[in-house]
Scaffold this active site. Structure first.
Site, PDB file in Angstrom:
ATOM      1  N   CYS A 103       2.255  -6.224  10.194  1.00  0.00           N
ATOM      2  CA  CYS A 103       2.209  -5.007   9.373  1.00  0.00           C
ATOM      3  C   CYS A 103       3.637  -4.711   8.949  1.00  0.00           C
ATOM      4  CB  CYS A 103       1.632  -3.839  10.171  1.00  0.00           C
ATOM      5  SG  CYS A 103       1.720  -2.249   9.305  1.00  0.00           S
ATOM      6  N   GLU A 119       6.264   6.260  10.313  1.00  0.00           N
ATOM      7  CA  GLU A 119       6.373   7.202   9.188  1.00  0.00           C
ATOM      8  C   GLU A 119       6.925   8.555   9.637  1.00  0.00           C
ATOM      9  OE1 GLU A 119       2.930   6.941   6.614  1.00  0.00           O
ATOM     10  OE2 GLU A 119       3.711   5.004   5.971  1.00  0.00           O
ATOM     11  N   GLY A 143      -4.806   0.163   5.719  1.00  0.00           N
ATOM     12  CA  GLY A 143      -5.140  -0.443   7.020  1.00  0.00           C
ATOM     13  C   GLY A 143      -6.469  -0.041   7.623  1.00  0.00           C
ATOM     14  N   SER A 145       0.825  -1.212   0.000  1.00  0.00           N
ATOM     15  CA  SER A 145       0.000   0.000   0.000  1.00  0.00           C
ATOM     16  C   SER A 145       0.859   1.262   0.000  1.00  0.00           C
ATOM     17  CB  SER A 145      -0.924  -0.001   1.214  1.00  0.00           C
ATOM     18  OG  SER A 145      -0.170  -0.141   2.397  1.00  0.00           O
ATOM     19  N   CYS A 196       1.849  -6.258   1.918  1.00  0.00           N
ATOM     20  CA  CYS A 196       0.907  -5.595   2.819  1.00  0.00           C
ATOM     21  C   CYS A 196       0.000  -6.628   3.490  1.00  0.00           C
ATOM     22  CB  CYS A 196       0.068  -4.614   2.003  1.00  0.00           C
ATOM     23  SG  CYS A 196      -1.197  -3.762   2.949  1.00  0.00           S
TER      24      CYS A 196
END
Lengths: 253, 253
Positions: free
Chosen positions: B179, B150, B40, B8, B70
């Site tokens: 994940c 992130e 997600g 993703s 993913c």
């Protein structure tokens, strides 16, 4: 008068709440692009593309005005939206800066602007603040607040650590809450700064702008609200029923 | 042999890293749907739709195998991807459970599965674990870890408060990192549990699966890697250069 409210997801309901509380329109059409949320970490070009697609949706409803509740859209796509619309398109950035000015803040005041990477990276708030004489500006992308609010964390250690992470050693005189999610943690933000900072909320700012600049008057009746989402409209309606319950004071949703 | 790796966003590079380190293919084509990330929090139907669109992209490259790095895609769209492909499509869920079994964990062990809302909500890990005799399962959506990674937060108070928020009073024997982002904070997760829990990493699990179940052998040469993204490919390449620098040990990117 029928207003469209466009947001990247559910956050724009904080703006809808202000519109409802002030009864500014007869009808509000809300569209949240929940299938592609969030816009905040995305590119200018992607945000423009998605925003123009969303605008096509509003053309079905013959809206009299379009409000882009999303700061990332307001920062990057407002000109493109305006040049493709036959109705006025109002973003949240100009109203936010005008609301700040209306609080009578001294030009030397330190203004902290917080928002997504897209909003802060655009430099739009910073530019407009400088044009209005504010030169003591701190601009900070605080993207973690968005998923924290979406996890329904409004207080406690995770939020406190994140406030500390972003705001350590800052002492702003005013804070522009440059993202629709942030009003939901405004109490925690205010507390962090010992309630000494003026907080500017996009929803309240846009109401002020619509009333003062566009002369839009309050209706006696609460506006009707139609909710649309690019995925999971039921979830949007559920969140709206929760967030907007005080604005409606009934089970209209 | 040419492998496609679909994710993703950028997180799937943790799986690419494992593939590179083990030299499993001659060529790897990576596509991250950065314009619509994250998957997600999204619906099953949206995830299926986006995944099928991504698969069309891979058809241009004549891949021999497609790996869905993913977990949210692996949980919701794997059957649809398989029925629309002439090449094998490998998800990360089955390899994860097999890797756990290969660690020789007692069936009474408590297994903690963490992932996005989509992955945990699908119940796929839970179902497969039960089929393999593990009945002491805790499944927990831990979506905040994604934006934390992130933000490049790999340690410190925000991460610690979030670990505490999700894991308070848990004492699992093993943890499936369900994940692609989570391997980047695996040290912090291991530390939180005093290094007493076995950690299962999708990248390592898929390498094990490809070697043992599909008989794919290591090449002598590091695979070549082509990177594609639905927005901002430059950013993907920059992150890849950083994350994969040890796997390449050169400036090949």
């Amino acid at each position: 008068m029928r207003a469209g409210v466009f947001d990247s997801g559910v956050g724009g309901l904080t703006v809808v709440k202000s519109l409802l509380e002030h009864g500014l329109f007869d009808e509000i059409i809300y569209f949240g692009d929940t299938a592609r949320v969030p816009y905040g970490p995305k590119d200018k070009n992607t945000i423009i593309r998605y925003s123009l697609e969303a605008q096509e949706f509003f053309k079905n409803f013959d809206v009299d005005i379009l409000i882009t509740a999303c700061n990332s859209v307001s920062a990057h796509a407002i000109e493109e939206l305006r040049s493709n619309a036959s109705f006025p398109v109002i973003g949240v950035i100009e109203p936010g800066v005008l609301a700040l000015q209306n609080r009578g803040l001294d030009p030397k005041s330190q203004i902290l602007v917080i928002g997504t990477q897209a909003t802060i990276g655009s430099g739009k708030y910073q530019k407009l603040l400088r044009e209005h004489g504010y030169n003591n500006i701190l601009a900070k992308a605080t993207p973690l607040f968005v998923p924290i609010v979406e996890e329904e964390i409004f207080e406690g250690p995770v939020l406190e650590a994140t406030l500390q992470h972003y705001f350590d050693s800052l002492h702003p005189d005013a804070i522009i809450l440059g993202c629709t999610h942030f009003p939901l943690i405004q109490d925690a933000i205010a507390d962090y700064f010992n309630n000494e900072a003026v907080l500017i909320h996009s929803g309240e700012a846009i109401v002020e702008h619509l009333q003062k600049e566009l002369g839009i008057k309050a209706r006696k009746k609460t506006p009707s609200l139609k909710l649309f989402a690019s995925e999971n409209p039921e979830k949007l309606k559920k969140i709206a029923a929760h967030w907007l319950r005080d604005a409606f004071k009934t089970n209209e949703l």
